[in-house]
Design a protein around this motif. Structure first.
Motif, short mmCIF file in Angstrom:
data_model
loop_
_atom_site.label_atom_id
_atom_site.label_comp_id
_atom_site.label_asym_id
_atom_site.label_seq_id
_atom_site.Cartn_x
_atom_site.Cartn_y
_atom_site.Cartn_z
N UNK A 329 -0.51 15.10 2.79
CA UNK A 329 -1.17 15.33 4.07
C UNK A 329 -1.65 16.78 4.22
N UNK A 330 -0.82 17.72 3.75
CA UNK A 330 -1.21 19.13 3.81
C UNK A 330 -2.41 19.39 2.90
N UNK A 331 -2.41 18.76 1.74
CA UNK A 331 -3.51 18.91 0.79
C UNK A 331 -4.81 18.39 1.41
N UNK A 332 -4.73 17.23 2.06
CA UNK A 332 -5.90 16.64 2.70
C UNK A 332 -6.43 17.54 3.82
N UNK A 333 -5.52 18.06 4.64
CA UNK A 333 -5.90 18.91 5.77
C UNK A 333 -6.54 20.21 5.29
N UNK A 334 -5.92 20.82 4.30
CA UNK A 334 -6.41 22.11 3.81
C UNK A 334 -7.77 21.99 3.13
N UNK A 335 -7.95 20.91 2.37
CA UNK A 335 -9.21 20.72 1.63
C UNK A 335 -10.27 19.99 2.46
N UNK A 336 -9.88 19.63 3.70
CA UNK A 336 -10.82 19.01 4.65
C UNK A 336 -11.33 17.65 4.16
N UNK A 337 -10.39 16.83 3.64
CA UNK A 337 -10.69 15.45 3.24
C UNK A 337 -9.84 14.50 4.06
N UNK A 338 -10.33 13.30 4.38
CA UNK A 338 -9.46 12.29 4.99
C UNK A 338 -8.30 11.97 4.04
N UNK A 339 -7.16 11.59 4.59
CA UNK A 339 -5.99 11.33 3.76
C UNK A 339 -6.24 10.20 2.76
N UNK A 340 -6.93 9.13 3.22
CA UNK A 340 -7.15 8.00 2.32
C UNK A 340 -8.04 8.42 1.14
N UNK A 341 -9.02 9.29 1.40
CA UNK A 341 -9.89 9.76 0.32
C UNK A 341 -9.11 10.67 -0.63
N UNK A 342 -8.26 11.50 -0.07
CA UNK A 342 -7.45 12.39 -0.91
C UNK A 342 -6.55 11.59 -1.84
N UNK A 343 -5.94 10.53 -1.30
CA UNK A 343 -5.07 9.67 -2.12
C UNK A 343 -5.85 9.02 -3.25
N UNK A 344 -7.06 8.57 -2.95
CA UNK A 344 -7.90 7.93 -3.98
C UNK A 344 -8.31 8.95 -5.04
N UNK A 345 -8.69 10.14 -4.61
CA UNK A 345 -9.07 11.18 -5.56
C UNK A 345 -7.89 11.55 -6.47
N UNK A 346 -6.71 11.64 -5.89
CA UNK A 346 -5.53 12.00 -6.68
C UNK A 346 -5.18 10.93 -7.71
N UNK A 347 -5.37 9.65 -7.33
CA UNK A 347 -5.13 8.57 -8.29
C UNK A 347 -6.11 8.67 -9.46
N UNK A 348 -7.36 8.96 -9.14
CA UNK A 348 -8.35 9.16 -10.20
C UNK A 348 -7.93 10.31 -11.12
N UNK A 349 -7.42 11.36 -10.52
CA UNK A 349 -7.01 12.52 -11.29
C UNK A 349 -5.77 12.24 -12.13
N UNK A 350 -4.90 11.37 -11.60
CA UNK A 350 -3.75 10.92 -12.39
C UNK A 350 -4.23 10.19 -13.63
N UNK A 351 -5.22 9.30 -13.45
CA UNK A 351 -5.76 8.54 -14.56
C UNK A 351 -6.37 9.47 -15.62
N UNK A 352 -6.90 10.59 -15.18
CA UNK A 352 -7.49 11.55 -16.11
C UNK A 352 -6.45 12.50 -16.70
N UNK A 353 -5.23 12.40 -16.20
CA UNK A 353 -4.14 13.17 -16.79
C UNK A 353 -4.05 14.61 -16.36
N UNK A 354 -4.59 14.96 -15.17
CA UNK A 354 -4.59 16.37 -14.76
C UNK A 354 -3.62 16.67 -13.62
N UNK A 355 -3.16 15.63 -12.88
CA UNK A 355 -2.14 15.84 -11.86
C UNK A 355 -1.09 14.75 -11.99
#
Length: 366
Positions: A329-355
């Motif tokens: 939630x803090x990540x979403x707020x700070x980067x100015x993204x909706x929480x649901x979008x942030x979660x989706x982006x993070x899953x994509x980044x997990x798939x790419x092996x960076x987070x």
């Protein structure tokens, strides 16, 4: 299963009015297919759901002769036969009420303890559909899923070629026997598919090639996998039939949304509108809904030195790199993204092996 048992199972399969469901019921009751042929008609008719029409012609010797002929074809062409009680029979398909008595396969198929998804859609795939399908499989490759499809034009062959390109096992479910291939123009892909998976069918070499075979085949595509993905589809088509079957099996269905008015998005949009499918926008959606453990798979995959990140993903990556472990939630707020979008982006980044995720909705750079 020895030759004698297989012969009688195939003879049972050859009886016109029995079908797979009734045949399994009879085998379960009498213990084997061979015993069924030695039972009196009166014994069979005492079983619930078994009528005279069902067993009409059962004792005709033509069924054994046909089975013997088909077994010669199977042996001479080194085809593997999977009986529905065999340990190698696809586990998820085994629990479908209309699962085939027998499956015939060729290639190097291994479905034990594997992530399996089916990808289907129109034969008239658009350039957008091709690009989405190829990107989806590229992003899923780190999770090593098996890709199931029907080896047809359009979405099917696009998915299977992409699977081969990324070293994934892929299986073509055919609507005919293993004595032929359809469409003939796809013959050039057969060796690649067999080296990276293979072909499955429940049709004999002697079965007639007809339109209804494709609808029957679709139950295998839907039943063998965890989920069915529809890339593009018109308002009517085989892909929607497969999605409907998958829903009847209580499997997950995904559909790629498209613009209103686009002919080959109307079927997908309809599935989403009627809540018969999840919206699919990226590989992360599949990993999230199916609860695939991304981190577990990535532990055995070497981290790429250079990973292409989208602009929004790069923004999250740079923040996590500078700030360290951060709550969602803090990540979403700070980067100015909706929480649901942030979660989706993070899953994509997990798939790419960076987070990677941590307990308490925390994330950090790998």
């Amino acid at each position: 299963m020895d030759f004698d048992d297989l012969l009688y199972v195939m003879a049972l399969q050859h009886v016109p009015n029995l079908g797979d469901t009734t045949s399994r019921k009879l085998i379960s009751h009498f213990g084997s297919a061979k015993k069924i042929f030695s039972e009196k008609t009166s014994s069979l008719l005492r079983i619930d759901g078994i009528g005279k029409k069902r067993i009409e012609g059962l004792y005709d010797k033509i069924h054994l002769k046909a089975a013997e002929q088909e077994l010669k074809f199977i042996q001479s062409n080194q085809i593997k036969v999977l009986y529905f009680e065999d340990p190698d029979y696809p586990e998820k398909l085994k629990h479908c009420p209309d699962a085939p008595l027998l499956l015939f396969s060729r290639g190097n198929i291994d479905l034990k303890k594997r992530r399996i998804i089916s990808i289907v859609g129109t034969r008239q795939i658009t350039q957008h559909g091709i690009a989405f399908c190829e990107k989806l499989i590229e992003d899923l490759a780190v999770l090593d899923p098996v890709i199931i499809s029907g080896f047809a034009y359009g979405v099917d062959i696009t998915a299977q070629k992409a699977a081969v390109k990324h070293g994934l096992q892929t299986i073509g479910c055919l609507a005919h026997g293993l004595d032929q291939i359809y469409p003939k123009s796809h013959k050039k892909y057969m060796a690649q598919i067999e080296n990276n998976g293979g072909f499955l069918t429940d049709f004999w070499s002697s079965d007639k090639f007809e339109r209804n075979n494709f609808l029957k085949r679709n139950r295998i595509i839907a039943g063998i996998s965890e989920a069915t993905v529809v890339i593009e589809s018109a308002e009517k088509g085989g892909a929607l039939v497969t999605a409907d079957i998958a829903n009847s099996y209580d499997r997950e269905v995904f559909a790629v949304p498209g613009r209103p008015g686009d002919k080959y998005s109307s079927g997908c949009n309809g599935l989403i509108k009627t809540q018969q499918a999840h919206v699919l926008t990226s590989a992360a959606d599949i990993a999230y809904i199916l609860n695939w453990d991304v981190e577990e798979k990535q532990s055995v995959v070497q981290k790429q030195l250079f990973v292409d990140l989208e602009q929004d993903e790069q923004k999250l990556y740079e923040f996590l790199k500078d700030q360290g472990k951060t709550e969602l939630d803090h990540l979403a707020l700070t980067c100015n993204f909706p929480t649901f979008k942030t979660a989706s982006l993070l899953l994509n980044m997990e798939l790419k092996g960076v987070v990677r995720p941590l307990p308490g909705k925390l994330f950090e750079v790998v």
